[in-house]
Design a protein around this motif. Structure first.
Motif, PDB file in Angstrom:
ATOM      1  N   ARG A 269       0.832  -1.199   0.000  1.00 34.35           N
ATOM      2  CA  ARG A 269       0.000   0.000   0.000  1.00 34.35           C
ATOM      3  C   ARG A 269       0.872   1.257   0.000  1.00 34.35           C
ATOM      4  N   ALA A 270       1.954   1.230   0.752  1.00 36.11           N
ATOM      5  CA  ALA A 270       2.866   2.375   0.769  1.00 36.11           C
ATOM      6  C   ALA A 270       3.554   2.530  -0.592  1.00 36.11           C
ATOM      7  N   LEU A 271       3.878   1.419  -1.216  1.00 32.91           N
ATOM      8  CA  LEU A 271       4.504   1.454  -2.531  1.00 32.91           C
ATOM      9  C   LEU A 271       3.554   2.071  -3.559  1.00 32.91           C
ATOM     10  N   LEU A 272       2.292   1.676  -3.513  1.00 35.28           N
ATOM     11  CA  LEU A 272       1.299   2.234  -4.419  1.00 35.28           C
ATOM     12  C   LEU A 272       1.068   3.719  -4.151  1.00 35.28           C
ATOM     13  N   LYS A 273       1.129   4.103  -2.893  1.00 36.28           N
ATOM     14  CA  LYS A 273       0.929   5.506  -2.535  1.00 36.28           C
ATOM     15  C   LYS A 273       2.105   6.369  -2.976  1.00 36.28           C
ATOM     16  N   ALA A 274       3.281   5.764  -3.099  1.00 37.40           N
ATOM     17  CA  ALA A 274       4.479   6.515  -3.477  1.00 37.40           C
ATOM     18  C   ALA A 274       4.613   6.694  -4.988  1.00 37.40           C
ATOM     19  N   VAL A 275       3.825   5.932  -5.767  1.00 38.17           N
ATOM     20  CA  VAL A 275       3.916   6.028  -7.221  1.00 38.17           C
ATOM     21  C   VAL A 275       3.279   7.332  -7.690  1.00 38.17           C
ATOM     22  N   PRO A 276       3.930   8.097  -8.575  1.00 38.55           N
ATOM     23  CA  PRO A 276       3.335   9.340  -9.099  1.00 38.55           C
ATOM     24  C   PRO A 276       1.955   9.107  -9.672  1.00 38.55           C
ATOM     25  N   ASN A 277       1.030   9.983  -9.340  1.00 37.09           N
ATOM     26  CA  ASN A 277      -0.379   9.802  -9.665  1.00 37.09           C
ATOM     27  C   ASN A 277      -0.988  11.156  -9.987  1.00 37.09           C
ATOM     28  N   LEU A 278      -1.400  11.367 -11.221  1.00 34.42           N
ATOM     29  CA  LEU A 278      -1.945  12.654 -11.633  1.00 34.42           C
ATOM     30  C   LEU A 278      -3.294  12.947 -11.002  1.00 34.42           C
ATOM     31  N   ALA A 279      -3.988  11.908 -10.523  1.00 35.30           N
ATOM     32  CA  ALA A 279      -5.319  12.108  -9.947  1.00 35.30           C
ATOM     33  C   ALA A 279      -5.271  12.467  -8.467  1.00 35.30           C
ATOM     34  N   ALA A 280      -4.120  12.270  -7.831  1.00 37.58           N
ATOM     35  CA  ALA A 280      -4.013  12.499  -6.394  1.00 37.58           C
ATOM     36  C   ALA A 280      -3.361  13.845  -6.109  1.00 37.58           C
ATOM     37  N   ALA A 339      -4.961  -2.601   7.401  1.00 35.95           N
ATOM     38  CA  ALA A 339      -4.166  -1.725   6.533  1.00 35.95           C
ATOM     39  C   ALA A 339      -5.031  -0.827   5.656  1.00 35.95           C
ATOM     40  N   ARG A 340      -6.218  -1.276   5.253  1.00 43.98           N
ATOM     41  CA  ARG A 340      -7.081  -0.487   4.379  1.00 43.98           C
ATOM     42  C   ARG A 340      -7.405   0.884   4.986  1.00 43.98           C
ATOM     43  N   GLU A 341      -7.694   0.909   6.290  1.00 41.09           N
ATOM     44  CA  GLU A 341      -8.092   2.146   6.936  1.00 41.09           C
ATOM     45  C   GLU A 341      -6.895   3.041   7.259  1.00 41.09           C
ATOM     46  N   VAL A 342      -5.798   2.425   7.635  1.00 39.07           N
ATOM     47  CA  VAL A 342      -4.637   3.210   8.082  1.00 39.07           C
ATOM     48  C   VAL A 342      -3.836   3.750   6.909  1.00 39.07           C
ATOM     49  N   LEU A 343      -3.783   3.004   5.808  1.00 38.38           N
ATOM     50  CA  LEU A 343      -2.954   3.398   4.667  1.00 38.38           C
ATOM     51  C   LEU A 343      -3.782   3.437   3.382  1.00 38.38           C
ATOM     52  N   PRO A 344      -4.664   4.426   3.240  1.00 40.04           N
ATOM     53  CA  PRO A 344      -5.437   4.540   1.998  1.00 40.04           C
ATOM     54  C   PRO A 344      -4.545   4.997   0.843  1.00 40.04           C
ATOM     55  N   TYR A 345      -4.930   4.652  -0.367  1.00 40.94           N
ATOM     56  CA  TYR A 345      -4.217   5.137  -1.545  1.00 40.94           C
ATOM     57  C   TYR A 345      -5.221   5.277  -2.681  1.00 40.94           C
ATOM     58  N   THR A 346      -4.825   6.001  -3.713  1.00 43.62           N
ATOM     59  CA  THR A 346      -5.718   6.292  -4.827  1.00 43.62           C
ATOM     60  C   THR A 346      -5.137   5.768  -6.117  1.00 43.62           C
ATOM     61  N   LEU A 347      -5.960   5.074  -6.897  1.00 43.96           N
ATOM     62  CA  LEU A 347      -5.598   4.675  -8.249  1.00 43.96           C
ATOM     63  C   LEU A 347      -6.357   5.553  -9.217  1.00 43.96           C
ATOM     64  N   SER A 348      -5.668   6.140 -10.161  1.00 47.59           N
ATOM     65  CA  SER A 348      -6.351   6.922 -11.188  1.00 47.59           C
ATOM     66  C   SER A 348      -6.457   6.089 -12.446  1.00 47.59           C
ATOM     67  N   ASN A 349      -7.484   6.347 -13.238  1.00 48.55           N
ATOM     68  CA  ASN A 349      -7.733   5.584 -14.454  1.00 48.55           C
ATOM     69  C   ASN A 349      -8.033   6.531 -15.602  1.00 48.55           C
ATOM     70  N   GLU A 350      -7.672   6.112 -16.795  1.00 47.99           N
ATOM     71  CA  GLU A 350      -7.989   6.914 -17.966  1.00 47.99           C
ATOM     72  C   GLU A 350      -9.449   6.729 -18.373  1.00 47.99           C
ATOM     73  N   THR A 351     -10.110   5.710 -17.838  1.00 51.85           N
ATOM     74  CA  THR A 351     -11.519   5.474 -18.078  1.00 51.85           C
ATOM     75  C   THR A 351     -12.212   5.401 -16.726  1.00 51.85           C
ATOM     76  N   PRO A 352     -13.570   5.556 -16.683  1.00 56.79           N
ATOM     77  CA  PRO A 352     -14.259   5.558 -15.390  1.00 56.79           C
ATOM     78  C   PRO A 352     -14.009   4.322 -14.553  1.00 56.79           C
ATOM     79  N   GLU A 353     -13.799   3.183 -15.203  1.00 54.36           N
ATOM     80  CA  GLU A 353     -13.604   1.954 -14.439  1.00 54.36           C
ATOM     81  C   GLU A 353     -12.643   1.049 -15.180  1.00 54.36           C
ATOM     82  N   VAL A 354     -11.623   0.604 -14.508  1.00 57.15           N
ATOM     83  CA  VAL A 354     -10.671  -0.314 -15.117  1.00 57.15           C
ATOM     84  C   VAL A 354     -11.188  -1.730 -14.936  1.00 57.15           C
ATOM     85  N   MET A 355     -11.297  -2.459 -16.040  1.00 55.16           N
ATOM     86  CA  MET A 355     -11.814  -3.814 -15.965  1.00 55.16           C
ATOM     87  C   MET A 355     -10.696  -4.789 -16.231  1.00 55.16           C
ATOM     88  N   PHE A 356     -10.581  -5.750 -15.370  1.00 52.82           N
ATOM     89  CA  PHE A 356      -9.633  -6.838 -15.543  1.00 52.82           C
ATOM     90  C   PHE A 356     -10.424  -8.127 -15.709  1.00 52.82           C
TER      91      PHE A 356
END
Length: 360
Positions: A269-280, A339-356
């Motif tokens: 979660r910390a690694l994801l939070k440290a990644v550059p993110n234009l939406a955050a 960890a979900r509550e203590v270390l939130p992070y944001t994923l930005s997407n080029e579309t409203p929802e990323v589908m896997f």
């Protein structure tokens, strides 16, 4: 972190067929100030036809894990544990018990490796074509048929076979040399391709081009890919599963979608939070404070406890075992559910929802 929406293939027929078992693998070096352990009791399964991304900070043990898969740890490093290979037909065997001759065959014909710098992998006094021919001769492959396959691989990687095969390494651009190295690694039709930071020296556009080509090759040749990188967004577009490494151990393993959308380990979660993110917002992106453990003095308990906001006495004293977060998603943390509550992070997407693809 921005994740692009990509077309992912349907579930592969072999996605649960075991190909490699790594059991209690460790790599150590004896030093003046003590024994340095740069891979620490690692166990993981790798499945046929999957792409697994191995991510983590520099110095976390990723490259040693790659070397362990081929029993190619250089001296004075010492590899212990088991690496069991399951061939498409025949009985499984431990590659660490192979003779030197059989190990040489195994490394090119069953599993091959692409290193970070193509220029360091080629002999500068030989043309690319001579590298291809030498590889075929060394493994007693028929030259004409082998070179024809090599030309096909180069074409599949959008290279001109005549120009590339006649060139010396220094006559190719970085991206061309890296693609030529990938073609060489696939020349003997291995079942596994291990890639150790294969795009680190390339610009962003070429990195994306290489990963797109890898996805194409993966589907065309039914090859398993172990993609090792510190670049989480890059591998997120490619991988079926992610294995997160910290302090010479895996701390979280699971389907790419699950790990990215709901990481369970505080380090992930910390690694994801440290990644550059234009939406955050800028103040939401934070580097991971502190330093990774010294390989000569790894903590007894959780190796991440000195950097983790959830750490308590249990973390200091007891190494956490892997816990099941969900189907095929595991994390080695005493407090993964908090960890979900203590270390939130944001994923930005080029579309409203990323589908896997859920089957991954």
């Amino acid at each position: 972190m921005t994740i692009r929406k990509t077309q992912r293939p349907t579930a592969r027929k072999n996605q649960h067929e075991l190909l490699l078992e790594v059991r209690n693998a460790s790599v150590s070096f004896d030093m003046d100030r003590g024994t340095s352990k740069v891979l620490d009791d690692v166990s993981i399964d790798i499945y046929r036809d999957e792409i697994i991304g191995v991510v983590g900070e520099s110095g976390s043990g990723k490259s040693m894990f790659a070397s362990a898969l081929l029993d190619a740890v250089v001296e004075p490093g010492v590899l212990s544990g088991e690496v069991i290979y399951h061939p498409p037909d025949g009985e499984p065997y431990n590659i660490r018990k192979l003779s030197d001759r059989d190990l040489k065959r195994f490394r090119w014909e069953e599993i091959s490796m692409v290193f970070q710098g193509a220029m360091d992998s080629f002999n500068p006094t030989m043309t690319i074509g001579e590298h291809f021919e030498e590889t075929l001769y060394a493994h007693d492959y028929e030259l004409e048929a082998g070179m024809e396959h090599g030309r096909t691989l180069l074409k599949d990687l959008y290279l001109d076979p005549d120009r590339v095969l006649e060139s010396y390494p220094h006559q190719l651009s970085g991206g061309m040399a890296q693609r030529a190295l990938i073609a060489l690694s696939l020349l003997l039709k291995p079942n596994v391709l291990v890639m150790d930071e294969p795009t680190a020296a390339l610009d962003l556009l070429m990195q994306r081009s290489i990963t797109s080509l890898l996805s194409k090759l993966h589907e065309e040749y039914d090859i398993t890919i172990v993609f090792i990188t510190h670049d989480l967004p890059l591998v997120a577009d490619l991988a079926d599963r992610l294995a997160v490494m910290y302090a010479f151990q895996f701390v979280e393993v699971g389907p790419c979608h699950d790990v990215l959308k709901d990481a369970a380990h505080p380090y992930t979660r910390a690694l994801l939070k440290a990644v550059p993110n234009l939406a955050a917002a800028l103040d939401e992106m934070q580097p991971i404070e502190g330093d990774s453990p010294d390989p000569v003095d790894v903590p007894i308990g959780c190796s991440y406890h000195s950097r983790c906001p959830l750490a308590n006495e249990q973390c200091v004293e007891t190494q956490p075992a892997f816990r099941n977060v969900s189907d095929r998603h595991r994390a080695a943390c005493h407090h993964w559910s908090e960890a979900r509550e203590v270390l939130p992070y944001t994923l930005s997407n080029e579309t409203p929802e990323v589908m896997f693809d859920d089957a991954k």
